[in-house]
Design a protein around this motif. Structure first.
Motif, PDB file in Angstrom:
ATOM      1  N   SER A 180       2.093  10.178  -5.996  1.00  0.00           N
ATOM      2  CA  SER A 180       2.813  10.483  -5.485  1.00  0.00           C
ATOM      3  C   SER A 180       3.878  11.322  -6.433  1.00  0.00           C
ATOM      4  CB  SER A 180       3.191  10.686  -4.003  1.00  0.00           C
ATOM      5  OG  SER A 180       2.047  10.649  -2.909  1.00  0.00           O
ATOM      6  N   SER A 215       0.530  -1.366  -0.237  1.00  0.00           N
ATOM      7  CA  SER A 215      -0.330  -0.180  -0.063  1.00  0.00           C
ATOM      8  C   SER A 215       0.434   0.700  -0.274  1.00  0.00           C
ATOM      9  CB  SER A 215      -0.687   0.174   0.951  1.00  0.00           C
ATOM     10  OG  SER A 215      -1.625  -0.877   1.325  1.00  0.00           O
ATOM     11  N   ASN A 223       0.626   3.903  -2.529  1.00  0.00           N
ATOM     12  CA  ASN A 223       1.019   5.410  -2.347  1.00  0.00           C
ATOM     13  C   ASN A 223       2.114   6.740  -2.630  1.00  0.00           C
ATOM     14  OD1 ASN A 223      -1.590   5.028  -1.657  1.00  0.00           O
ATOM     15  ND2 ASN A 223      -0.717   4.871   0.777  1.00  0.00           N
TER      16      ASN A 223
END
Length: 276
Positions: free
Chosen positions: A254, A246, A250
């Protein structure tokens, strides 16, 4: 536009470091005794514009405009949680079941003690006929005095007590008790990490903390009752793969968003420069 590009560039370099940390955790998910590291972000310096002093409306944030220059990694913290203990029934497999306790090894490059939770040991013959107790990387396992553990006779059996004392039986029937060198670490995040496995007391840390005992110290004497070692078992890595995946997704998103920001700023600068 240049500020936008600088902000995105600053953040992308820090995101790359977090990607490296997450990648290292995933790569070592099956490494015995490995401790995961978690990178957290903090805001870099920002510029405050107090251009709205007349605003008296209730609000949570201060009045004005704050323009930042990106984010940075505030700290990379070691996760010291004890991993799952797996039974192997192998005589030379040892697992530490208490947090912040580490086996000690002698680094071949410096002969200084390094620390690790890696407890799969082996008997390695020496040229002079003796036998050394080593780990999977060939590092000598240290005893409670910080010296290499070596045997002058053929070893037939080894058992371990919860306080880290090895009961060694030799082929000729002789016996010997050897205390494994185990350190209690009070500030693991201050120690330098080598090869993702070992923690050590480095020179730059010594400049700030000249007393190594403030950070880590060998457990000796009556204090060895605090040690908790389980024989015939190994501590697994404490990496949570679902969490790391995860974090990886993420962080990648970004990174892509900041890369897209640079692209958009470049396109807008192109439009401005193309005006006649």
């Amino acid at each position: 536009m240049l500020r936008t590009m600088l902000t995105a560039t600053n953040t992308m370099s820090q995101l790359q470091q977090k990607l490296d940390t997450v990648s290292s955790n995933i790569a070592n998910s099956n490494t015995v005794g490995y401790k995961a590291r978690n990178a957290t972000f903090g805001e870099m310096l920002y510029q405050q514009f107090n251009n709205d002093t007349g605003d008296r409306a209730p609000r949570q944030s201060p009045a004005g405009i704050r323009i930042g220059v990106g984010a940075q990694i505030a700290q990379t913290k070691l996760n010291t949680k004890v991993g799952n203990v797996t039974q192997t029934n192998r005589k030379l497999d040892f697992a530490l079941t208490k947090e912040n306790q580490y086996f000690t090894f002698l680094s071949p490059s410096s002969d200084r003690l390094v620390l690790s939770r890696q407890g799969n040991f082996y008997l390695s013959p020496n040229a002079n006929g003796s036998t050394s107790l080593v780990n999977s990387d060939g590092y000598d396992v240290a005893d409670s005095n910080g010296r290499s553990i070596r045997f002058d006779k053929d070893v037939s059996d080894i058992t371990v007590t919860p306080d880290g004392t090895m009961n060694v039986t030799f082929a000729d029937g002789g016996r010997e008790n050897v205390e494994l060198g185990i350190a209690q670490v009070s500030k693991p995040n201050l120690l330098k990490q080598d090869e993702d496995k070992y923690l050590r007391y480095s020179d730059d840390i010594a400049a700030q903390y000249p007393n190594e005992g403030d950070i880590a110290n060998l457990i000796v004497g009556n204090d060895r009752a605090q040690i908790s070692v389980e024989g015939g078992a190994l501590e697994s890595s404490n990496v949570d793969l679902s969490k790391e995946m995860s974090e990886l997704i993420n962080t990648q998103r970004s990174y892509q968003m900041n890369a897209r920001t640079i692209t958009m700023a470049d396109q807008m600068l192109g439009l401005i420069n193309g005006m006649r």
